[in-house]
Design an enzyme around this catalytic site. Sequence first.
Site, PDB file in Angstrom:
ATOM      1  N   ASN A   9       0.989  -1.387  -0.101  1.00 49.95           N
ATOM      2  CA  ASN A   9      -0.257   0.249   0.205  1.00 49.95           C
ATOM      3  C   ASN A   9       1.078   1.583   0.065  1.00 49.95           C
ATOM      4  O   ASN A   9       1.227   1.808   0.914  1.00 49.95           O
ATOM      5  CB  ASN A   9      -0.665  -0.091   1.010  1.00 49.95           C
ATOM      6  CG  ASN A   9      -1.907   1.129   1.306  1.00 49.95           C
ATOM      7  OD1 ASN A   9      -1.947   1.744   0.635  1.00 49.95           O
ATOM      8  ND2 ASN A   9      -2.449   1.670   2.287  1.00 49.95           N
ATOM      9  N   TRP A  10       0.997   2.324  -1.106  1.00 52.15           N
ATOM     10  CA  TRP A  10       1.884   3.445  -0.905  1.00 52.15           C
ATOM     11  C   TRP A  10       1.061   3.890  -0.449  1.00 52.15           C
ATOM     12  O   TRP A  10       1.985   5.524  -0.628  1.00 52.15           O
ATOM     13  CB  TRP A  10       2.529   2.969  -2.564  1.00 52.15           C
ATOM     14  CG  TRP A  10       3.035   2.507  -3.467  1.00 52.15           C
ATOM     15  CD1 TRP A  10       3.707   0.913  -3.097  1.00 52.15           C
ATOM     16  CD2 TRP A  10       3.692   2.361  -4.333  1.00 52.15           C
ATOM     17  NE1 TRP A  10       3.963   0.294  -3.494  1.00 52.15           N
ATOM     18  CE2 TRP A  10       4.369   1.358  -4.872  1.00 52.15           C
ATOM     19  CE3 TRP A  10       3.414   2.986  -5.392  1.00 52.15           C
ATOM     20  CZ2 TRP A  10       4.835   0.509  -6.055  1.00 52.15           C
ATOM     21  CZ3 TRP A  10       4.214   2.791  -6.882  1.00 52.15           C
ATOM     22  CH2 TRP A  10       4.470   1.703  -6.897  1.00 52.15           C
ATOM     23  N   LYS A  11      -0.243   3.980  -0.315  1.00 52.33           N
ATOM     24  CA  LYS A  11      -0.641   5.185  -0.126  1.00 52.33           C
ATOM     25  C   LYS A  11      -0.262   6.395  -1.169  1.00 52.33           C
ATOM     26  O   LYS A  11      -0.601   6.470  -2.282  1.00 52.33           O
ATOM     27  CB  LYS A  11      -0.614   5.679   1.570  1.00 52.33           C
ATOM     28  CG  LYS A  11      -0.679   4.486   2.414  1.00 52.33           C
ATOM     29  CD  LYS A  11      -0.222   4.950   3.869  1.00 52.33           C
ATOM     30  CE  LYS A  11      -0.416   3.653   5.027  1.00 52.33           C
ATOM     31  NZ  LYS A  11      -0.442   3.882   6.120  1.00 52.33           N
ATOM     32  N   HIS A  95     -10.055   0.820   4.085  1.00 54.50           N
ATOM     33  CA  HIS A  95      -8.783   0.778   5.624  1.00 54.50           C
ATOM     34  C   HIS A  95      -8.979   2.058   6.054  1.00 54.50           C
ATOM     35  O   HIS A  95     -10.083   3.161   5.778  1.00 54.50           O
ATOM     36  CB  HIS A  95      -7.696   1.478   4.066  1.00 54.50           C
ATOM     37  CG  HIS A  95      -5.750   2.212   4.646  1.00 54.50           C
ATOM     38  ND1 HIS A  95      -5.390   2.781   5.420  1.00 54.50           N
ATOM     39  CD2 HIS A  95      -5.549   1.347   5.015  1.00 54.50           C
ATOM     40  CE1 HIS A  95      -4.671   2.466   6.513  1.00 54.50           C
ATOM     41  NE2 HIS A  95      -4.155   1.462   4.884  1.00 54.50           N
ATOM     42  N   GLU A  97      -7.850   4.845   7.492  1.00 56.96           N
ATOM     43  CA  GLU A  97      -7.315   5.630   6.616  1.00 56.96           C
ATOM     44  C   GLU A  97      -8.420   6.458   6.210  1.00 56.96           C
ATOM     45  O   GLU A  97      -8.814   8.017   6.539  1.00 56.96           O
ATOM     46  CB  GLU A  97      -5.868   6.044   5.591  1.00 56.96           C
ATOM     47  CG  GLU A  97      -4.401   6.278   7.052  1.00 56.96           C
ATOM     48  CD  GLU A  97      -3.090   5.319   5.877  1.00 56.96           C
ATOM     49  OE1 GLU A  97      -3.191   5.720   5.282  1.00 56.96           O
ATOM     50  OE2 GLU A  97      -2.294   5.071   7.253  1.00 56.96           O
ATOM     51  N   GLU A 163      -5.531  -4.805  10.941  1.00 50.70           N
ATOM     52  CA  GLU A 163      -4.980  -3.567  10.477  1.00 50.70           C
ATOM     53  C   GLU A 163      -5.323  -2.728  11.812  1.00 50.70           C
ATOM     54  O   GLU A 163      -5.809  -2.011  11.807  1.00 50.70           O
ATOM     55  CB  GLU A 163      -5.213  -3.184   9.726  1.00 50.70           C
ATOM     56  CG  GLU A 163      -4.667  -3.299   8.341  1.00 50.70           C
ATOM     57  CD  GLU A 163      -4.066  -2.505   7.413  1.00 50.70           C
ATOM     58  OE1 GLU A 163      -3.490  -2.721   6.682  1.00 50.70           O
ATOM     59  OE2 GLU A 163      -4.222  -1.573   6.601  1.00 50.70           O
ATOM     60  N   GLY A 169       1.567   2.838  10.765  1.00 53.65           N
ATOM     61  CA  GLY A 169       2.678   3.982  10.386  1.00 53.65           C
ATOM     62  C   GLY A 169       3.367   3.634  11.902  1.00 53.65           C
ATOM     63  O   GLY A 169       4.356   5.589  11.644  1.00 53.65           O
ATOM     64  N   SER A 209       2.977  -1.329  10.194  1.00 54.80           N
ATOM     65  CA  SER A 209       4.394  -1.996  10.863  1.00 54.80           C
ATOM     66  C   SER A 209       5.015  -3.157  10.259  1.00 54.80           C
ATOM     67  O   SER A 209       5.803  -3.366  11.338  1.00 54.80           O
ATOM     68  CB  SER A 209       4.872  -1.407  12.427  1.00 54.80           C
ATOM     69  OG  SER A 209       4.376  -0.158  11.877  1.00 54.80           O
ATOM     70  N   GLY A 230       2.646  -0.975   4.532  1.00 54.53           N
ATOM     71  CA  GLY A 230       2.727   0.336   4.031  1.00 54.53           C
ATOM     72  C   GLY A 230       3.850   0.912   3.540  1.00 54.53           C
ATOM     73  O   GLY A 230       4.812   0.343   2.756  1.00 54.53           O
ATOM     74  N   GLY A 231       4.765   0.942   5.099  1.00 53.73           N
ATOM     75  CA  GLY A 231       6.403   2.414   4.821  1.00 53.73           C
ATOM     76  C   GLY A 231       7.453   1.288   4.569  1.00 53.73           C
ATOM     77  O   GLY A 231       7.964   1.492   3.327  1.00 53.73           O
TER      78      GLY A 231
HETATM   79  C1  PEP Z   1      -0.622  -0.270   6.179  1.00 54.92           C
HETATM   80  O1  PEP Z   1      -1.282   1.075   5.332  1.00 54.92           O
HETATM   81  O2  PEP Z   1      -2.096  -0.805   5.181  1.00 54.92           O
HETATM   82  C2  PEP Z   1       0.385   0.028   6.700  1.00 54.92           C
HETATM   83  C3  PEP Z   1      -0.642  -1.856   7.281  1.00 54.92           C
HETATM   84  O3  PEP Z   1       1.300   0.814   7.043  1.00 54.92           O
HETATM   85  P1  PEP Z   1       2.119   0.111   7.847  1.00 54.92           P
HETATM   86  O4  PEP Z   1       3.173  -0.871   6.859  1.00 54.92           O
HETATM   87  O5  PEP Z   1       2.967   1.413   7.668  1.00 54.92           O
HETATM   88  O6  PEP Z   1       1.863   0.539   9.098  1.00 54.92           O
END
Ligand code: PEP
Length: 254
Positions: A9-11, A95, A97, A163, A169, A209, A230-231
């Site tokens: 997930n590049w957001k 999601h 966010e 999640e 994040g 994370s 994500g990250g």
């Molecule tokens: C996400 O946004 O779906 C996510 C899991 O982000 P991160 O890995 O950065 O916690």
Amino acid sequence: MRRPIFAANWKMNLRRGEAEAYAGRLHEALPALPAAEVVLFPPFPLLAVMAELLAGTPYAWGGQDLHPEDTGPHTGDVSALHLLDWQASWVLCGHSERRAEHGETDELVAAKVAQALRRGLQPLLCVGETEAERESGATEVVLERQLSAAAPTGGGAWTLAYEPVWAIGTGRTATPDLAQEAHAFLRAVTAKRLGREQAEALRVLYGGSVKPENSASLIAQPDIDGFLIGGASLDPDSFLDIIRRCASVRPSRT
Ligand code: PEP
């Protein structure tokens, strides 16, 4: 056996040149990459780039969101039909966010999941509790509510992601035991609603994370079927590292 999925997930990150370089790394890695289902969720304007550069590869891609209708006066929104124009096969729904920043309700998330299935996209439904909800002992109530509201009942392929909002994040990954407990609970709720067979076949991804260093211990859990990342997915080498590290713990059938 459930085939693991590794989703990036590049957001709202990476620009065109970076996406092109990323696709190049994915091409280079392909010959030695362990068999796995790999899905990329780039920002909407980069879907065209990924569709062009990854056509004909086993990599798949999808949208980070969609509108529940096909067309209409919805400024800034994106339709399933647009995603299909760029050969997307997946879409994220619910999601945290989107729920937090755009006020998405369980009802809206359910409408998006239904639209995705209607149009032949595979929804990746995201559920998860906030820190306050976990601390007040409401985790299971929240997960059951979010899942029951949006889980499709009429067939069609879909995937679930657990999640925990406090882990997204933040660098605070759920422990493997905590994540396993939530995943087993989500599978049990699914069994109650849709039957044991469908629950056993459902892939439940963990997100929050995930990094190369914690990925193997998480995927070793019996109810964790891959990751939404994500990250750590913004760097193709760390994303690929996660896939490689998990392959020896949880090999794919194909
Ligand atoms: C996400 O946004 O779906 C996510 C899991 O982000 P991160 O890995 O950065 O916690």
